[in-house]
Design a protein around this motif. Structure first.
Motif, short mmCIF file in Angstrom:
data_model
loop_
_atom_site.label_atom_id
_atom_site.label_comp_id
_atom_site.label_asym_id
_atom_site.label_seq_id
_atom_site.Cartn_x
_atom_site.Cartn_y
_atom_site.Cartn_z
N GLU A 1 87.28 -53.88 14.14
CA GLU A 1 86.77 -55.17 14.61
C GLU A 1 87.91 -56.02 15.14
OE1 GLU A 1 85.04 -57.72 11.55
OE2 GLU A 1 86.24 -56.70 10.03
N TRP B 1 93.54 -61.37 15.99
CA TRP B 1 93.75 -60.36 14.96
C TRP B 1 92.77 -59.22 15.20
CZ3 TRP B 1 89.34 -59.28 12.33
CH2 TRP B 1 88.39 -60.30 12.16
N ARG C 1 91.20 -55.52 12.98
CA ARG C 1 91.18 -54.68 11.79
C ARG C 1 91.03 -53.25 12.29
NH1 ARG C 1 90.62 -56.28 6.61
NH2 ARG C 1 89.91 -58.37 7.13
N ASN D 1 90.82 -48.98 11.24
CA ASN D 1 90.32 -48.09 10.19
C ASN D 1 91.41 -47.22 9.61
OD1 ASN D 1 87.61 -48.91 10.41
ND2 ASN D 1 87.33 -47.55 12.17
N SER E 1 90.88 -50.28 5.46
CA SER E 1 91.27 -50.81 6.76
C SER E 1 92.59 -51.56 6.64
CB SER E 1 90.19 -51.74 7.31
OG SER E 1 90.05 -52.88 6.50
N VAL E 2 93.16 -51.90 7.79
CA VAL E 2 94.41 -52.67 7.86
C VAL E 2 94.14 -53.90 8.72
CG1 VAL E 2 96.81 -52.68 8.61
CG2 VAL E 2 95.83 -50.60 7.70
N MET E 3 94.51 -55.08 8.21
CA MET E 3 94.41 -56.31 8.99
C MET E 3 95.68 -56.42 9.82
SD MET E 3 93.21 -59.13 10.06
CE MET E 3 91.80 -59.53 9.09
N ARG F 1 97.80 -58.56 12.50
CA ARG F 1 98.02 -59.85 13.16
C ARG F 1 99.21 -59.68 14.09
NH1 ARG F 1 95.92 -64.35 9.38
NH2 ARG F 1 94.73 -63.10 7.94
N SER G 1 86.77 -52.95 20.13
CA SER G 1 86.27 -52.26 18.93
C SER G 1 85.88 -50.84 19.31
CB SER G 1 85.07 -52.99 18.35
OG SER G 1 85.46 -54.21 17.81
N ARG H 1 89.91 -65.56 3.58
CA ARG H 1 88.90 -64.50 3.71
C ARG H 1 87.65 -65.03 4.38
NH1 ARG H 1 87.52 -62.28 -1.71
NH2 ARG H 1 86.33 -60.80 -0.47
N GLU I 1 95.24 -56.92 0.23
CA GLU I 1 94.80 -56.08 1.34
C GLU I 1 96.00 -55.55 2.12
OE1 GLU I 1 92.20 -58.15 4.03
OE2 GLU I 1 93.85 -59.03 5.13
N GLY J 1 98.19 -55.13 5.18
CA GLY J 1 98.48 -56.01 6.30
C GLY J 1 99.48 -55.40 7.25
#
Length: 167
Positions: free
Chosen positions: A77, A85, A87, A89, A95-97, A99, A112, A132, A155, A157
């Protein structure tokens, strides 16, 4: 004196509002090609972790640790407000955020499902409840889902210096 002041105001308006020309830099072949689009800084040469290997990279990190790396993964996403930002898979429904360094660049909001190569710094961080909720709102989550978010959580990052969006 009154007419002189009026003349100065008119003169300032005419010459103070001139158009500033900015030169648009055309991307070089290495920065943009038919096979990918570059956002941020160009990526360096080196090992690119596969999506399956990336899970192990994050499994080895502890809060406070960081690791400079680059990896390839599928985008899950993207921030629908600005593209500030995304995210990506990981295996095992993680998942990994991602930035972007110094809020210096954005990615298109419609990527996506596409594959990206990301370079930067991987880490584990604690994300508080307010952040969040903000991220869920940016992703376009419903009010009922946002209301269900409670507490902080750790999470995966990533702070990216550059992103290749594969076509």
């Amino acid at each position: 004196m009154k007419y002189f002041n009026i003349f100065l105001i008119i003169f300032s308006l005419l010459f103070g509002c001139k158009e500033v020309k900015t030169e648009m830099k055309t991307p070089t072949e290495a920065e943009e090609s038919p096979s990918f689009v570059l956002a941020g800084a160009p990526l360096t040469d080196g090992v690119i972790y596969e999506q399956s290997e990336l899970g192990q990279v994050f499994a080895d990190l502890k809060p406070g640790d960081s690791l400079s790396t680059r990896f390839e993964a599928e985008v899950a996403e993207v921030c629908q407000a600005k593209g500030c930002w995304m995210r990506v898979n990981l295996p095992n429904d993680e998942s990994v955020m991602v930035r972007f360094k110094d809020y210096g660049f954005f990615v298109p909001k419609d990527i996506s499902g596409k594959t990206v190569v990301v370079e930067g710094r991987a880490f584990i961080s604690e994300v508080d409840e307010d952040e969040r909720r903000h991220l869920a709102e940016d992703a376009g989550a419903s009010d009922s889902l946002i209301a269900q978010i409670r507490g902080s959580e750790f999470e995966n990052g990533f702070e990216a210096t550059g992103v290749r969006i594969l076509q």
